[in-house]
Design a protein around this motif. Structure first.
Motif, PDB file in Angstrom:
ATOM      1  N   MET A  16     -17.162  -3.419 131.461  1.00 32.45           N
ATOM      2  CA  MET A  16     -17.196  -4.408 130.502  1.00 32.45           C
ATOM      3  C   MET A  16     -15.939  -5.113 129.911  1.00 32.45           C
ATOM      4  SD  MET A  16     -20.216  -5.978 130.855  1.00 32.45           S
ATOM      5  CE  MET A  16     -20.142  -7.036 129.863  1.00 32.45           C
ATOM      6  N   GLY A  17     -15.050  -4.238 129.417  1.00 30.23           N
ATOM      7  CA  GLY A  17     -13.793  -4.599 128.755  1.00 30.23           C
ATOM      8  C   GLY A  17     -12.766  -5.141 129.783  1.00 30.23           C
ATOM      9  N   GLY A  18     -12.810  -4.510 130.900  1.00 27.09           N
ATOM     10  CA  GLY A  18     -11.836  -4.943 132.012  1.00 27.09           C
ATOM     11  C   GLY A  18     -12.098  -6.309 132.384  1.00 27.09           C
ATOM     12  N   ASP A  19     -13.274  -6.666 132.653  1.00 30.53           N
ATOM     13  CA  ASP A  19     -13.735  -7.997 133.088  1.00 30.53           C
ATOM     14  C   ASP A  19     -13.674  -8.883 131.858  1.00 30.53           C
ATOM     15  OD1 ASP A  19     -13.920  -7.216 135.578  1.00 30.53           O
ATOM     16  OD2 ASP A  19     -16.170  -7.117 135.367  1.00 30.53           O
ATOM     17  N   ILE A  20     -13.892  -8.716 130.701  1.00 32.02           N
ATOM     18  CA  ILE A  20     -13.514  -9.663 129.491  1.00 32.02           C
ATOM     19  C   ILE A  20     -11.963  -9.923 129.480  1.00 32.02           C
ATOM     20  CG2 ILE A  20     -13.465  -9.525 126.943  1.00 32.02           C
ATOM     21  CD1 ILE A  20     -15.992  -7.967 127.146  1.00 32.02           C
ATOM     22  N   ALA A  21     -11.222  -8.956 129.728  1.00 28.23           N
ATOM     23  CA  ALA A  21      -9.775  -9.023 129.648  1.00 28.23           C
ATOM     24  C   ALA A  21      -9.508 -10.072 130.774  1.00 28.23           C
ATOM     25  CB  ALA A  21      -9.154  -7.788 129.983  1.00 28.23           C
ATOM     26  N   ALA A  43      -5.270   1.539 136.099  1.00 28.37           N
ATOM     27  CA  ALA A  43      -5.878   0.863 137.086  1.00 28.37           C
ATOM     28  C   ALA A  43      -5.942  -0.527 136.773  1.00 28.37           C
ATOM     29  CB  ALA A  43      -7.491   1.516 137.298  1.00 28.37           C
ATOM     30  N   LEU A  44      -5.691  -0.903 135.399  1.00 23.02           N
ATOM     31  CA  LEU A  44      -5.599  -2.257 134.940  1.00 23.02           C
ATOM     32  C   LEU A  44      -5.240  -3.302 135.576  1.00 23.02           C
ATOM     33  CD1 LEU A  44      -7.356  -3.594 132.496  1.00 23.02           C
ATOM     34  CD2 LEU A  44      -5.271  -3.206 131.161  1.00 23.02           C
ATOM     35  N   PRO A  45      -3.845  -3.134 136.094  1.00 25.07           N
ATOM     36  CA  PRO A  45      -3.148  -4.263 136.439  1.00 25.07           C
ATOM     37  C   PRO A  45      -3.683  -4.814 137.897  1.00 25.07           C
ATOM     38  CG  PRO A  45      -1.496  -2.514 135.884  1.00 25.07           C
ATOM     39  CD  PRO A  45      -2.880  -2.131 135.715  1.00 25.07           C
ATOM     40  N   SER A  46      -4.140  -3.859 138.804  1.00 27.88           N
ATOM     41  CA  SER A  46      -4.853  -4.221 140.087  1.00 27.88           C
ATOM     42  C   SER A  46      -5.973  -4.923 139.831  1.00 27.88           C
ATOM     43  CB  SER A  46      -4.761  -3.020 141.029  1.00 27.88           C
ATOM     44  OG  SER A  46      -5.609  -2.054 140.292  1.00 27.88           O
ATOM     45  N   GLY A  51      -9.344  -9.799 139.782  1.00 29.03           N
ATOM     46  CA  GLY A  51     -10.206 -10.397 138.989  1.00 29.03           C
ATOM     47  C   GLY A  51      -9.671 -12.128 138.863  1.00 29.03           C
ATOM     48  N   LEU A  52      -8.566 -12.198 138.737  1.00 23.71           N
ATOM     49  CA  LEU A  52      -7.621 -13.593 138.424  1.00 23.71           C
ATOM     50  C   LEU A  52      -7.970 -14.169 139.697  1.00 23.71           C
ATOM     51  CD1 LEU A  52      -4.604 -12.866 136.413  1.00 23.71           C
ATOM     52  CD2 LEU A  52      -6.647 -13.960 135.673  1.00 23.71           C
ATOM     53  N   LYS A  53      -7.703 -13.390 141.084  1.00 20.29           N
ATOM     54  CA  LYS A  53      -7.726 -13.916 142.319  1.00 20.29           C
ATOM     55  C   LYS A  53      -9.108 -14.393 142.456  1.00 20.29           C
ATOM     56  CE  LYS A  53      -6.841 -12.914 147.244  1.00 20.29           C
ATOM     57  NZ  LYS A  53      -6.242 -11.694 147.994  1.00 20.29           N
ATOM     58  N   SER A  66      -1.634  -6.133 128.972  1.00 19.41           N
ATOM     59  CA  SER A  66      -0.986  -5.015 128.884  1.00 19.41           C
ATOM     60  C   SER A  66      -2.071  -4.056 128.107  1.00 19.41           C
ATOM     61  CB  SER A  66       0.214  -4.967 127.981  1.00 19.41           C
ATOM     62  OG  SER A  66      -0.113  -5.503 126.543  1.00 19.41           O
ATOM     63  N   ALA A  67      -1.725  -2.778 128.172  1.00 24.48           N
ATOM     64  CA  ALA A  67      -2.886  -1.802 127.793  1.00 24.48           C
ATOM     65  C   ALA A  67      -2.008  -0.682 126.613  1.00 24.48           C
ATOM     66  CB  ALA A  67      -3.237  -0.997 129.079  1.00 24.48           C
ATOM     67  N   CYS A  68      -2.827  -0.013 126.000  1.00 28.07           N
ATOM     68  CA  CYS A  68      -2.108   0.922 125.147  1.00 28.07           C
ATOM     69  C   CYS A  68      -3.273   1.997 124.739  1.00 28.07           C
ATOM     70  CB  CYS A  68      -1.551   0.312 123.838  1.00 28.07           C
ATOM     71  SG  CYS A  68      -2.843  -0.613 122.731  1.00 28.07           S
ATOM     72  N   SER A  69      -2.976   3.095 124.388  1.00 27.59           N
ATOM     73  CA  SER A  69      -4.059   3.967 124.033  1.00 27.59           C
ATOM     74  C   SER A  69      -4.571   4.112 122.693  1.00 27.59           C
ATOM     75  CB  SER A  69      -3.197   5.337 124.346  1.00 27.59           C
ATOM     76  OG  SER A  69      -2.325   5.747 123.440  1.00 27.59           O
ATOM     77  N   ARG A  70      -3.871   3.472 121.731  1.00 28.08           N
ATOM     78  CA  ARG A  70      -4.159   3.829 120.472  1.00 28.08           C
ATOM     79  C   ARG A  70      -4.210   2.360 119.441  1.00 28.08           C
ATOM     80  NH1 ARG A  70      -0.968   7.273 117.005  1.00 28.08           N
ATOM     81  NH2 ARG A  70       0.661   5.434 117.471  1.00 28.08           N
ATOM     82  N   LEU A  71      -5.042   2.191 118.758  1.00 31.00           N
ATOM     83  CA  LEU A  71      -5.136   1.029 117.729  1.00 31.00           C
ATOM     84  C   LEU A  71      -3.713   0.731 117.031  1.00 31.00           C
ATOM     85  CD1 LEU A  71      -8.487   0.999 116.346  1.00 31.00           C
ATOM     86  CD2 LEU A  71      -7.886  -0.408 118.132  1.00 31.00           C
ATOM     87  N   GLU A  72      -3.432   1.952 116.901  1.00 33.72           N
ATOM     88  CA  GLU A  72      -1.887   1.727 115.995  1.00 33.72           C
ATOM     89  C   GLU A  72      -0.800   1.246 116.747  1.00 33.72           C
ATOM     90  OE1 GLU A  72      -4.758   4.829 114.196  1.00 33.72           O
ATOM     91  OE2 GLU A  72      -3.900   4.400 116.223  1.00 33.72           O
TER      92      GLU A  72
END
Length: 313
Positions: A16-21, A43-46, A51-53, A66-72
């Motif tokens: 869900m999160g990836g498609d919401i992005a 895997a997020l960039p591809s 999805g945009l395509k 972009s992506a990160c591992s922590r809320l901080e």
């Protein structure tokens, strides 16, 4: 100096999160996805590009993802909205939002993509519950237009309205769930149908293949053009009343999942994710089937494009 783009934080980069992005990026928002999984982040960039395509949005028109591992790791001074899309675990969601509340500014809307838990239950330990609500997308989130907007007992009604406006700008068809009930609207209707289908299979009345044919090429086919209420307005409520009185006494109303399906799940066979479910899958066959479904959904979006514009109006 160019105007700053709106910035959304999506917690969880899974199904869900990836498609919401993708949805927000297609709408020109900058998106920060938080996921502890290195595999998911890699895997997020591809995934975003694909999805945009699918939505016919070029990278130049889209927001940055972009992506990160922590809320901080997030710059919380420039956050306009937070959407949580993690595992359906109530305790996990409650703890997560307590952490988010300590980081996000007091006026930043906080939303859960939960498909099951009541909104008031998720946010009951928060200090600022007026800014908390449910924004429930349906899989695949970047293609399915429906989004449910759910307010809890303390949610600011103005926030519910503003989120509906936002979803329309993103090309969605939002509905307001007026009561904070478990499962909301879409899933309750869907599970009522699913319960009947699974128990018909359980008692040997129909095969899994024929259930899908009955839905896709029967009443499901009509749903692309009109919902069940409008359809009965056309066919007549007198006929539906007689049919309901005859059929309702025979419908299944069991309070639990069918035994055979629960056994399958307990054995770890949950479908494409494990390559075993009602049917057997390979990585290749699952990917091919998902691509076929997305292509049909994209075509469906094009068919109902004018109806979506009427909702936007």
């Amino acid at each position: 100096m160019s105007e700053r783009k709106s910035n959304v934080i999506v917690i969880g980069g899974g199904t869900m999160g990836g498609d919401i992005a993708v949805t927000f990026a297609a709408g020109g928002w900058d998106v920060r996805v938080v996921s502890p999984s290195q595999k998911t982040r890699d895997a997020l960039p591809s995934r975003i590009g694909a999805g945009l395509k699918r939505l016919s949005v070029s990278a130049g028109e889209a927001g940055n993802v972009s992506a990160c591992s922590r809320l901080e790791d997030i710059d919380w001074q420039h956050v306009d909205l937070v959407i949580e899309a993690v595992t359906e675990d109530l305790n996990l969601k409650q703890k997560l939002f307590m952490q988010i509340e300590s980081l996000a500014g007091p006026n930043v809307p906080l939303a859960s993509n939960t498909s099951n838990f009541q909104i008031s239950e998720i946010c009951k330990t928060l200090k600022h519950r007026a800014r908390f609500l449910g924004i429930h997308f349906f899989m695949p989130a970047h293609l399915v237009p429906l989004v449910e907007i759910i307010g809890g007992n303390d949610t600011d009604p103005g926030l519910v309205k503003s989120m509906c406006v936002l979803m329309k700008k993103l090309g969605k068809a939002p509905i307001v769930v007026k009561k904070d009930i478990p499962g909301f609207v879409g899933n309750r209707i869907q599970h009522a149908m699913m319960r009947e289908a699974l128990y018909l299979m359980e008692e040997g009345a129909v095969s899994a293949e024929d259930v899908d044919i009955a839905v896709r090429f029967g009443f499901g086919f009509r749903f692309l053009a009109c919902g069940p209420i409008l359809q009965k307005e056309m066919s007549g409520w007198d006929t539906n009343c007689r049919a309901g009185n005859a059929i309702y006494p025979h419908l299944h109303n069991e309070a639990t999942f069918p035994v055979s399906m629960k056994k399958m799940v307990d054995q770890g066979n949950v479908g494409m994710k494990t390559l075993h479910g009602v049917w057997e899958w390979t990585e290749e066959s699952a990917a091919k089937e998902k691509a076929r479904i997305e292509q049909i959904l994209q075509t469906g979006l094009e068919i109902i494009h004018n109806d979506l514009k009427k909702i936007d109006g």
